[in-house]
Enzyme design. Structure first.
Site, PDB file in Angstrom:
ATOM      1  N   HIS A 203       0.668  -1.144  -0.129  1.00 42.00           N
ATOM      2  CA  HIS A 203       0.079  -0.099  -0.032  1.00 42.00           C
ATOM      3  C   HIS A 203       0.748   1.147  -0.025  1.00 42.00           C
ATOM      4  CE1 HIS A 203       0.900   0.050   4.365  1.00 42.00           C
ATOM      5  NE2 HIS A 203       0.559   1.675   4.174  1.00 42.00           N
TER       6      HIS A 203
HETATM    7  C1  UD1 Z   1      -1.889   5.756   5.146  1.00 40.29           C
HETATM    8  C2  UD1 Z   1      -0.587   6.452   6.059  1.00 40.29           C
HETATM    9  C3  UD1 Z   1       0.327   5.316   6.142  1.00 40.29           C
HETATM   10  C4  UD1 Z   1      -0.043   3.982   6.725  1.00 40.29           C
HETATM   11  C5  UD1 Z   1      -1.426   3.503   6.125  1.00 40.29           C
HETATM   12  C6  UD1 Z   1      -2.262   2.593   6.715  1.00 40.29           C
HETATM   13  C7  UD1 Z   1      -0.078   8.760   5.551  1.00 40.29           C
HETATM   14  C8  UD1 Z   1       0.866   9.900   4.818  1.00 40.29           C
HETATM   15  N1  UD1 Z   1      -0.177   7.375   4.914  1.00 40.29           N
HETATM   16  O1  UD1 Z   1      -1.535   5.613   3.962  1.00 40.29           O
HETATM   17  O2  UD1 Z   1       1.482   5.710   6.792  1.00 40.29           O
HETATM   18  O3  UD1 Z   1       0.738   3.077   6.828  1.00 40.29           O
HETATM   19  O4  UD1 Z   1      -2.213   4.735   5.865  1.00 40.29           O
HETATM   20  O5  UD1 Z   1      -3.192   2.055   5.921  1.00 40.29           O
HETATM   21  O6  UD1 Z   1      -0.880   9.159   6.490  1.00 40.29           O
HETATM   22  N2  UD1 Z   1      -9.032   4.957   0.900  1.00 40.29           N
HETATM   23  C9  UD1 Z   1     -10.313   4.344   0.665  1.00 40.29           C
HETATM   24  N3  UD1 Z   1     -10.587   3.984   1.723  1.00 40.29           N
HETATM   25  C10 UD1 Z   1     -10.330   3.899   3.158  1.00 40.29           C
HETATM   26  C11 UD1 Z   1      -9.253   4.535   3.400  1.00 40.29           C
HETATM   27  C12 UD1 Z   1      -8.485   5.088   2.166  1.00 40.29           C
HETATM   28  O7  UD1 Z   1     -10.943   4.224  -0.238  1.00 40.29           O
HETATM   29  O8  UD1 Z   1     -11.043   3.658   4.084  1.00 40.29           O
HETATM   30  C13 UD1 Z   1      -8.412   5.564  -0.213  1.00 40.29           C
HETATM   31  C14 UD1 Z   1      -8.323   7.136   0.092  1.00 40.29           C
HETATM   32  O9  UD1 Z   1      -9.175   7.695  -0.334  1.00 40.29           O
HETATM   33  C15 UD1 Z   1      -7.017   7.529  -0.907  1.00 40.29           C
HETATM   34  C16 UD1 Z   1      -6.061   6.180  -0.868  1.00 40.29           C
HETATM   35  O10 UD1 Z   1      -7.178   5.130  -0.437  1.00 40.29           O
HETATM   36  O11 UD1 Z   1      -7.399   7.644  -2.114  1.00 40.29           O
HETATM   37  C17 UD1 Z   1      -5.106   6.331  -0.190  1.00 40.29           C
HETATM   38  O12 UD1 Z   1      -5.398   6.546   1.395  1.00 40.29           O
HETATM   39  P1  UD1 Z   1      -4.846   7.471   2.587  1.00 40.29           P
HETATM   40  O13 UD1 Z   1      -5.204   7.495   3.934  1.00 40.29           O
HETATM   41  O14 UD1 Z   1      -3.977   8.621   2.046  1.00 40.29           O
HETATM   42  O15 UD1 Z   1      -3.042   6.714   2.494  1.00 40.29           O
HETATM   43  P2  UD1 Z   1      -2.827   5.328   2.750  1.00 40.29           P
HETATM   44  O16 UD1 Z   1      -2.166   4.708   1.856  1.00 40.29           O
HETATM   45  O17 UD1 Z   1      -3.839   4.410   3.431  1.00 40.29           O
END
Ligand code: UD1
Length: 351
Positions: A203
């Site tokens: 991820h």
């Molecule tokens: C984040 C953290 C990372 C942690 C990880 C655990 C930051 C910079 N990164 O990364 O350190 O290891 O979480 O998972 O804070 N999304 C969904 N549904 C959800 C959650 C996210 O669709 O329930 C989508 C978001 O809208 C976004 C993407 O996934 O487009 C990434 O989510 P984001 O929270 O930005 O970063 P992670 O990759 O989860």
């Protein structure tokens, strides 16, 4: 009574808060207010953790998600500040290295509310990672730094933290507390599992947002899967990028699972391949060899102990690591992460 306001937002923080909130709320001199920023919001990325791990219902849900780094962190900062002004806590506690961590610490610091950072002192020394920036800034503006390992302490010392007006406390790792507490409650998932399998997760932005790295990882997983089944609970970020890039994983991809199912998957697996920080340690807690799909790790003691191997994102290097690590015995007995009482130490110190 001291009033602690805890800020969570992303999946690994729910696991950590599950452990600490339990002891904190049982403590006679502490009360807790829980704030969920909304960073992770799906049923299977958020709600299931609260339900299965008995995490108290958040007192405030800020609903910030699906934005770029600036907008996400900015909106959290603004909304957390409003909550802090109305709740007037004695201290704010943040976990790990996400945008929710940074926003929480910064909002509290500017209001002169003491900040406690759980999982302080970890470094990858890769400033291109958003997590590295979040950690460094959060550590520097925190008043109490709960560090999990000796490596983390050494990092803080090297950066001059003994000269700053903060307290450094060795707590051990709250994720080890979680593994011990929930191990017996592990739950088989609804889908069928192969008798023998490699458990994989991907991820990190450094892998998903770099086409060359992602292609190397996908090719390697597909090749490994020809000989040993690969089961991969897929993060929404990764799923979206694979679709956009027209890359295909031929292994068993499943929706993200809750913590209790994850523990079952880890325990039943043969080995683990991941770019997650938490899963590298969980592999070790349950004595499984781990291949890490990164060029560096914050958990260097696992590499020194021979339990973890950094394989980057190149096809050949991943396969070489797989051949070397498959079947390796992991002792997992060296108390690298404390004694499973990190939550208690944190609560006592806060009180
Ligand atoms: C984040 C953290 C990372 C942690 C990880 C655990 C930051 C910079 N990164 O990364 O350190 O290891 O979480 O998972 O804070 N999304 C969904 N549904 C959800 C959650 C996210 O669709 O329930 C989508 C978001 O809208 C976004 C993407 O996934 O487009 C990434 O989510 P984001 O929270 O930005 O970063 P992670 O990759 O989860």
């Amino acid at each position: 009574m001291k009033k602690i306001l805890t800020i969570v937002g992303a999946r690994p923080q729910f696991v950590k808060a599950a452990v600490v909130s339990r002891v904190l709320r049982a403590h006679e001199r502490l009360t807790e207010i829980l704030v969920h920023t909304g960073q992770h919001y799906d049923q299977n990325m958020s709600d299931i953790f609260f339900k299965e791990m008995d995490i108290p219902r958040p007192d405030h849900h800020l609903g910030v998600h699906g934005l770029g780094h600036g907008a996400m962190t900015g909106q959290m900062l603004e909304k957390i500040e409003t909550v802090l002004i109305s709740e007037k806590p004695d201290g704010v506690m943040v976990y790990g290295d996400t945008n929710s961590t940074l926003a929480g610490a910064l909002a509290a610091r500017k209001l002169h509310i003491p900040v406690a950072h759980v999982e302080a002192g970890l470094r990858s020394f890769n400033m291109r990672m958003p997590e590295e920036v979040n950690r460094i800034v959060t550590d520097r503006i925190s008043d109490i730094l709960f560090y999990p390992t000796e490596t983390a302490r050494n990092n803080l010392m090297r950066e001059g933290f003994s000269n700053f007006s903060c307290r450094l406390i060795k707590s051990g790792d709250v994720m080890y507390d979680a593994a011990l507490f929930y191990s017996d409650r592990a739950k088989a998932p609804m889908f069928d599992l192969p008798a023998e399998f490699l458990l994989a997760t991907i991820h990190r932005a450094e892998n998903t947002d770099d086409r060359e790295r992602l292609t190397g990882i996908v090719k390697a997983i597909n090749e490994i899967h020809r000989g040993l089944s690969v089961v991969l609970p897929i993060h929404p970020r990764t799923k979206k990028v694979l679709e956009d890039q027209h890359l295909e994983l031929t292994c068993q991809c499943v929706d993200p699972v809750g913590y209790l199912e994850m523990v079952h998957l880890i325990k039943s697996s043969t080995l683990i391949m991941t770019d997650s920080g938490g899963l590298q340690k969980e592999a070790y807690f349950f004595k499984k060899p781990c291949l890490t799909l990164r060029d560096e790790t914050e958990w260097t003691e696992l590499v020194s102990a021979g339990a973890n191997r950094l394989v980057g994102a190149e096809y050949a290097k991943i396969l070489e690591g797989f051949i070397e690590m498959r079947g390796r015995e992991i002792s997992g007995n060296d108390a690298l992460y404390g004694n499973g009482d990190a939550g208690q130490k944190i609560a006592d110190e806060l009180a």
